[in-house]
Design a protein around this motif. Structure first.
Motif, PDB file in Angstrom:
ATOM      1  N   ARG A  38      43.243  31.592  40.894  1.00  0.00           N
ATOM      2  CA  ARG A  38      43.259  30.808  39.663  1.00  0.00           C
ATOM      3  C   ARG A  38      43.379  31.629  38.390  1.00  0.00           C
ATOM      4  NH1 ARG A  38      38.520  26.428  40.710  1.00  0.00           N
ATOM      5  NH2 ARG A  38      38.868  26.257  42.942  1.00  0.00           N
ATOM      6  N   VAL A  39      42.802  32.840  38.386  1.00  0.00           N
ATOM      7  CA  VAL A  39      42.812  33.630  37.153  1.00  0.00           C
ATOM      8  C   VAL A  39      43.819  34.777  37.236  1.00  0.00           C
ATOM      9  CG1 VAL A  39      41.384  34.904  35.509  1.00  0.00           C
ATOM     10  CG2 VAL A  39      40.364  33.084  36.883  1.00  0.00           C
ATOM     11  N   LEU A  40      43.810  35.491  38.351  1.00  0.00           N
ATOM     12  CA  LEU A  40      44.651  36.690  38.453  1.00  0.00           C
ATOM     13  C   LEU A  40      46.062  36.379  38.924  1.00  0.00           C
ATOM     14  CD1 LEU A  40      42.031  39.004  40.224  1.00  0.00           C
ATOM     15  CD2 LEU A  40      42.382  38.688  37.782  1.00  0.00           C
ATOM     16  N   HIS A  41      46.253  35.227  39.585  1.00  0.00           N
ATOM     17  CA  HIS A  41      47.559  34.855  40.129  1.00  0.00           C
ATOM     18  C   HIS A  41      48.129  35.959  41.008  1.00  0.00           C
ATOM     19  CE1 HIS A  41      47.293  31.479  37.410  1.00  0.00           C
ATOM     20  NE2 HIS A  41      47.061  32.322  36.430  1.00  0.00           N
ATOM     21  N   ASN A  42      47.254  36.519  41.818  1.00  0.00           N
ATOM     22  CA  ASN A  42      47.621  37.572  42.773  1.00  0.00           C
ATOM     23  C   ASN A  42      48.169  38.837  42.117  1.00  0.00           C
ATOM     24  OD1 ASN A  42      47.509  38.364  45.499  1.00  0.00           O
ATOM     25  ND2 ASN A  42      49.718  38.088  45.703  1.00  0.00           N
ATOM     26  N   VAL A  43      47.797  39.095  40.863  1.00  0.00           N
ATOM     27  CA  VAL A  43      48.147  40.349  40.204  1.00  0.00           C
ATOM     28  C   VAL A  43      46.844  41.080  39.889  1.00  0.00           C
ATOM     29  CG1 VAL A  43      49.193  41.423  38.178  1.00  0.00           C
ATOM     30  CG2 VAL A  43      50.216  39.357  39.159  1.00  0.00           C
ATOM     31  N   CYS A  44      46.665  42.272  40.446  1.00  0.00           N
ATOM     32  CA  CYS A  44      45.446  43.023  40.163  1.00  0.00           C
ATOM     33  C   CYS A  44      45.441  43.478  38.713  1.00  0.00           C
ATOM     34  CB  CYS A  44      45.336  44.230  41.097  1.00  0.00           C
ATOM     35  SG  CYS A  44      43.920  45.260  40.670  1.00  0.00           S
ATOM     36  N   PRO A  45      44.392  43.162  37.939  1.00  0.00           N
ATOM     37  CA  PRO A  45      44.357  43.528  36.519  1.00  0.00           C
ATOM     38  C   PRO A  45      44.186  45.020  36.298  1.00  0.00           C
ATOM     39  CG  PRO A  45      42.274  42.528  37.157  1.00  0.00           C
ATOM     40  CD  PRO A  45      43.183  42.432  38.361  1.00  0.00           C
ATOM     41  N   ASN A  46      43.802  45.761  37.318  1.00  0.00           N
ATOM     42  CA  ASN A  46      43.594  47.200  37.169  1.00  0.00           C
ATOM     43  C   ASN A  46      44.842  48.010  37.508  1.00  0.00           C
ATOM     44  OD1 ASN A  46      40.829  46.721  36.565  1.00  0.00           O
ATOM     45  ND2 ASN A  46      40.412  46.554  38.740  1.00  0.00           N
ATOM     46  N   CYS A  47      45.671  47.518  38.428  1.00  0.00           N
ATOM     47  CA  CYS A  47      46.821  48.317  38.858  1.00  0.00           C
ATOM     48  C   CYS A  47      48.128  47.537  38.940  1.00  0.00           C
ATOM     49  CB  CYS A  47      46.525  48.974  40.207  1.00  0.00           C
ATOM     50  SG  CYS A  47      46.471  47.806  41.575  1.00  0.00           S
ATOM     51  N   GLY A  48      48.094  46.216  38.796  1.00  0.00           N
ATOM     52  CA  GLY A  48      49.325  45.434  38.826  1.00  0.00           C
ATOM     53  C   GLY A  48      49.817  45.080  40.218  1.00  0.00           C
ATOM     54  N   GLY A  49      49.097  45.526  41.247  1.00  0.00           N
ATOM     55  CA  GLY A  49      49.501  45.240  42.625  1.00  0.00           C
ATOM     56  C   GLY A  49      48.999  43.887  43.108  1.00  0.00           C
ATOM     57  N   GLY A  50      49.376  43.538  44.325  1.00  0.00           N
ATOM     58  CA  GLY A  50      48.951  42.272  44.907  1.00  0.00           C
ATOM     59  C   GLY A  50      47.700  42.436  45.765  1.00  0.00           C
ATOM     60  N   PHE A  51      47.238  41.311  46.293  1.00  0.00           N
ATOM     61  CA  PHE A  51      45.990  41.313  47.076  1.00  0.00           C
ATOM     62  C   PHE A  51      46.209  40.893  48.528  1.00  0.00           C
ATOM     63  CE2 PHE A  51      44.467  40.804  42.733  1.00  0.00           C
ATOM     64  CZ  PHE A  51      43.401  41.686  42.716  1.00  0.00           C
ATOM     65  N   VAL A  52      45.332  41.348  49.373  1.00  0.00           N
ATOM     66  CA  VAL A  52      45.239  40.837  50.748  1.00  0.00           C
ATOM     67  C   VAL A  52      43.778  40.523  51.033  1.00  0.00           C
ATOM     68  CG1 VAL A  52      47.223  42.103  51.656  1.00  0.00           C
ATOM     69  CG2 VAL A  52      44.951  43.147  51.740  1.00  0.00           C
ATOM     70  N   GLN A  53      43.570  39.727  52.085  1.00  0.00           N
ATOM     71  CA  GLN A  53      42.193  39.427  52.480  1.00  0.00           C
ATOM     72  C   GLN A  53      41.530  40.697  53.003  1.00  0.00           C
ATOM     73  OE1 GLN A  53      41.706  36.066  55.057  1.00  0.00           O
ATOM     74  NE2 GLN A  53      39.639  36.672  55.635  1.00  0.00           N
ATOM     75  N   ARG A  54      40.297  40.931  52.587  1.00  0.00           N
ATOM     76  CA  ARG A  54      39.586  42.121  53.049  1.00  0.00           C
ATOM     77  C   ARG A  54      39.165  41.933  54.502  1.00  0.00           C
ATOM     78  NH1 ARG A  54      34.248  43.769  49.893  1.00  0.00           N
ATOM     79  NH2 ARG A  54      33.327  42.165  51.192  1.00  0.00           N
ATOM     80  N   PRO A  55      39.470  42.907  55.354  1.00  0.00           N
ATOM     81  CA  PRO A  55      39.044  42.780  56.746  1.00  0.00           C
ATOM     82  C   PRO A  55      37.527  42.851  56.869  1.00  0.00           C
ATOM     83  CG  PRO A  55      40.314  44.810  56.416  1.00  0.00           C
ATOM     84  CD  PRO A  55      40.172  44.164  55.078  1.00  0.00           C
ATOM     85  N   ILE A  56      37.025  42.219  57.898  1.00  0.00           N
ATOM     86  CA  ILE A  56      35.578  42.171  58.106  1.00  0.00           C
ATOM     87  C   ILE A  56      35.160  43.282  59.063  1.00  0.00           C
ATOM     88  CG2 ILE A  56      33.733  40.805  59.168  1.00  0.00           C
ATOM     89  CD1 ILE A  56      35.319  38.345  57.922  1.00  0.00           C
TER      90      ILE A  56
END
Ligand code: ZN
Ligand code: ZN
Length: 105
Positions: A38-56
């Motif tokens: 909702r806020v980042l729209h899949n853009v990391c505010p620190n590096c500009g890259g995208g996100f993936v789900q963190r593995p458990i």
């Protein structure tokens, strides 16, 4: 090894090592699924890259020296250095360029 940071950098929500709600970028900046969507729209505010789900990481040591019993999750809470307005302004052109949001280069 992933640090498994304990919170969302933006809304400070707790993200336990077993949370399926945690998202990370390639630098391991960590946010919750809600903020990423909702806020980042899949853009990391620190590096500009995208996100993936963190593995458990498994709790138990299924192999010697592994699991949370040997490698516990991080406890150092982090907070984004930018306001939501700055984050929106930063993400906007990156979003437009990539179209879908995950394969910027
Ligand atoms: Zn969040
Ligand atoms: Zn990042």
């Amino acid at each position: 090894m992933l640090e498994l940071r304990p919170n969302c950098e933006l809304c400070d929500k707790d993200l336990s090592p077993s949370s399926s709600d945690a998202r990370i970028c390639s630098y391991e900046c960590t946010f919750c699924a809600d903020c990423v969507e909702r806020v980042l729209h899949n853009v990391c505010p620190n590096c500009g890259g995208g996100f993936v789900q963190r593995p458990i990481r498994p709790k138990e040591a299924w192999r010697d020296g592994t699991g949370l019993v040997n490698d516990p999750a991080g406890t150092n809470r982090r907070y984004a250095a930018y306001t939501r307005e700055e984050i929106e302004a930063f993400a906007e052109p990156l979003r437009r360029r990539s179209g879908k949001g995950s394969d910027r280069s």
